[in-house]
Scaffold this active site. Structure first.
Site, PDB file in Angstrom:
ATOM      1  N   TYR A 108       0.831  -1.205   0.000  1.00 31.41           N
ATOM      2  CA  TYR A 108       0.000   0.000   0.000  1.00 31.41           C
ATOM      3  C   TYR A 108       0.871   1.262   0.000  1.00 31.41           C
ATOM      4  CZ  TYR A 108      -2.963   3.820   1.415  1.00 31.41           C
ATOM      5  OH  TYR A 108      -3.604   5.040   1.464  1.00 31.41           O
ATOM      6  N   HIS A 149      -4.020  16.548  -3.322  1.00 29.87           N
ATOM      7  CA  HIS A 149      -4.367  16.766  -1.920  1.00 29.87           C
ATOM      8  C   HIS A 149      -4.120  18.202  -1.455  1.00 29.87           C
ATOM      9  CE1 HIS A 149      -4.799  12.487  -1.976  1.00 29.87           C
ATOM     10  NE2 HIS A 149      -4.917  12.365  -0.668  1.00 29.87           N
ATOM     11  N   ASN A 208       0.882  11.933   5.100  1.00 27.74           N
ATOM     12  CA  ASN A 208       0.303  11.248   6.262  1.00 27.74           C
ATOM     13  C   ASN A 208       0.977  11.754   7.528  1.00 27.74           C
ATOM     14  OD1 ASN A 208      -0.482   7.827   5.246  1.00 27.74           O
ATOM     15  ND2 ASN A 208      -1.744   9.625   5.327  1.00 27.74           N
ATOM     16  N   TYR A 235     -16.084  33.168  45.463  1.00 27.42           N
ATOM     17  CA  TYR A 235     -15.370  32.045  44.854  1.00 27.42           C
ATOM     18  C   TYR A 235     -14.285  32.492  43.871  1.00 27.42           C
ATOM     19  CZ  TYR A 235     -18.849  28.644  46.561  1.00 27.42           C
ATOM     20  OH  TYR A 235     -19.646  27.840  47.330  1.00 27.42           O
ATOM     21  N   ARG A 266     -11.492  33.220  46.292  1.00 26.97           N
ATOM     22  CA  ARG A 266     -11.146  32.148  47.237  1.00 26.97           C
ATOM     23  C   ARG A 266     -10.742  30.859  46.530  1.00 26.97           C
ATOM     24  NH1 ARG A 266     -15.710  29.445  50.513  1.00 26.97           N
ATOM     25  NH2 ARG A 266     -16.740  31.375  49.909  1.00 26.97           N
ATOM     26  N   PHE A 301      -1.664   7.865  11.860  1.00 29.79           N
ATOM     27  CA  PHE A 301      -1.967   9.211  11.371  1.00 29.79           C
ATOM     28  C   PHE A 301      -3.224   9.794  12.000  1.00 29.79           C
ATOM     29  CE2 PHE A 301      -3.351   6.002   8.164  1.00 29.79           C
ATOM     30  CZ  PHE A 301      -4.693   5.980   8.510  1.00 29.79           C
ATOM     31  N   GLU A 313     -12.237   6.248   4.913  1.00 31.41           N
ATOM     32  CA  GLU A 313     -11.836   6.992   6.110  1.00 31.41           C
ATOM     33  C   GLU A 313     -13.115   7.385   6.841  1.00 31.41           C
ATOM     34  OE1 GLU A 313      -9.482   9.985   4.234  1.00 31.41           O
ATOM     35  OE2 GLU A 313      -8.002   8.537   3.544  1.00 31.41           O
TER      36      GLU A 313
END
Length: 517
Positions: free
Chosen positions: A63, A93, A205, A290, A293, A343, A429
């Site tokens: 792959y 991409h 990746n 608060y 404190r 990834f 994905e």
């Protein structure tokens, strides 16, 4: 070469795939440190690359080396098309959108991408990592759009824009100008690469965009967290509060490390206070609100959260996050190629969302202290809105409104990105992290927090001056005086937007770091 920020000779950070501290990342990101590849990395890098070469020449199927990507992973690619496969991957991409990342964030990305490739688990050539390092040291900064990553197979779009520059495409910032990458590489004396098998995939990746943006934001958040102790201590003095709630015995009874650290910091800031001594006896008030404190508990919880997030990101800085990974065995070219999911940005997405919630809570308690300082119903006799002539003047009324607006925006942004997932790549994905969204949101929240902190410092300094002739603790007075070097006292109404921005910049630039324990 010398540092762009200090003018001093640059140190050198040797990359060996080791985890990096956020401080080291920041030093490289701001140009205060050069980068080199550690001598011992070459052998590992070459061994993994030899495995890739063996697969290519033996016509095995693996792959990302000689197959398509994602949903197309079952498409076999011939040896004659492997260079085009990697080039097509990078180009297709590079689909980022929006404003470019800041220079420091891009430099952090380059650093982190180079560092993890030196682990020798990715199968790239040594000269590819050399070029990444050369871009850093030559200050050639890819133009990387900030939006377009879902943190699934890592930060694909941002890293693709980075990878474009390595092949002489895309754009960069160089010598204070935006220009084509090819032209900048020529000016810098650098030669683009023709990507070989797996190299485009190894560049794309990874989680380096979210780690870079998120890591730098976390470092700013750590500073802000500790300086809220300073602002809170100043507010407590101005409101004639008591430090009893910070007694060490109370916090040893609930020994969360962050809580104990915050309490100790507050005790140190409040030492030697004349204001405290003025109401130690016969004070009709039993205990403070608060927001005063509970500072150790709230500020301390944020310390703990941010320390956890820091640990997550620093682990990631030395982690192999591409796919597949190559694990070498004894013998030339021997090794195994394993597909996995390192990834995936879930560890970072969840952590950065946690940081966003923590910083928003710090802003929330600060806003309550700002309100108490200006509100004549609860500010222990201080003038309404800390104005010299209330009514004629509005004083710091709208500074509090600005803090409320910033807090509201942070509350909206603090909704976690990591709880969302949208399937991509034809369903291959099918669970994504949205880690880059978490990083970008955190960055905006921290920016807002710096401004809210600036408003509290300005407001508390004004309140302290109405307690004259009594003086606050030594460190508080020193901090008040420093605030006055950046922002003058508000004697009559004026435009104070610039005052807030100057204080926020001073916080961001580290001018208050001597009070950041």
């Amino acid at each position: 070469m010398v540092s762009m920020t200090t003018g001093l000779p640059l140190g050198v950070l040797e990359l060996d795939g080791q985890p990096l501290s956020l401080e080291q990342v920041s030093q490289v990101a701001t140009g205060s440190m050069r980068v080199a590849i550690a001598p011992g990395a070459n052998q590992r890098i070459a061994a993994a690359q030899a495995v890739v070469e063996r697969i290519v020449t033996s016509n095995e199927s693996a792959y990302g080396i000689n197959t398509g990507f994602g949903k197309l992973s079952d498409v076999r690619i011939g040896i004659e098309d492997l260079q085009q496969l990697q080039r097509n991957l990078v180009r297709s991409h590079a689909c980022g959108l929006g404003e470019p990342l800041e220079e420091a964030e891009v430099r952090a990305m380059l650093l982190l991408r180079a560092n993890v490739l030196t682990k020798g688990l990715s199968g790239v050539r040594y000269q590819l990592i050399e070029l990444l390092v050369a871009l850093l040291n030559s200050r050639v900064h890819p133009v990387i759009p900030s939006k377009g990553s879902v943190g699934a197979s890592g930060d694909l779009a941002p890293l693709a824009h980075l990878a474009l520059v390595l092949i002489g495409e895309g754009e960069v910032f160089f010598e204070d100008a935006r220009m084509p990458a090819q032209a900048a590489l020529g000016k810098a004396g650098l030669t683009p690469l023709v990507l070989e098998a797996k190299e485009g995939l190894a560049l794309l990746n990874g989680t380096q965009a979210m780690a870079a943006v998120g890591g730098l934001a976390v470092l700013r958040a750590v500073r802000v967290n500790r300086l809220f102790d300073l602002a809170g201590a100043m507010a407590l003095e101005a409101l004639r509060g008591t430090p009893v709630a910070f007694d060490e015995r109370i916090h040893q009874a609930r020994p969360h490390p962050g809580q104990m650290q915050a309490a100790a910091h507050l005790r140190a800031l409040l030492r030697d206070s004349e204001i405290r001594e003025s109401h130690r006896v016969n004070d009709p008030r039993v205990q403070d609100a608060y927001c005063l404190r509970c500072m150790p508990q709230v500020h301390g919880a944020a310390r703990g959260a941010l320390e956890h997030v820091r640990e997550v990101i620093e682990i990631e800085t030395g982690s192999a996050t591409d796919n597949p990974l190559i694990f070498c065995e004894p013998g030339p070219g021997a090794g195994e190629v394993l597909s996995g999911g390192n990834f995936h940005g879930a560890p970072l997405g969840l952590a950065l969302d946690y940081a966003a919630i923590a910083v928003t809570d710090l802003m929330s308690i600060s806003e309550r202290r700002i309100d108490r300082l200006i509100n004549p119903d609860v500010n222990e006799g201080l003038p309404a809105f800390l104005a010299e002539k209330p009514g004629l003047s509005s004083g710091l009324m709208i500074a509090h409104v600005a803090a409320a607006a910033l807090l509201n925006e942070a509350k909206v942004l603090a909704h976690p990105a990591s709880v969302d997932s949208l399937p991509t790549s034809g369903g291959k994905e099918d669970h994504v992290s949205m880690g880059m969204t978490a990083a970008l949101k955190l960055k905006q929240i921290v920016d807002n927090a710096e401004k809210v902190l600036a408003i509290e410092l300005m407001t508390a300094a004004q309140g302290l001056e109405y307690r004259r002739p009594l003086r606050a603790g030594t460190e508080i007075e020193r901090a008040r005086q420093f605030v006055r070097t950046l922002v003058p006292r508000l004697d009559e109404d004026r435009v104070i937007a610039g005052d807030i921005e100057r204080l926020a910049k001073g916080i961001r630039d580290g001018d208050f770091d001597s009070w950041s324990a």
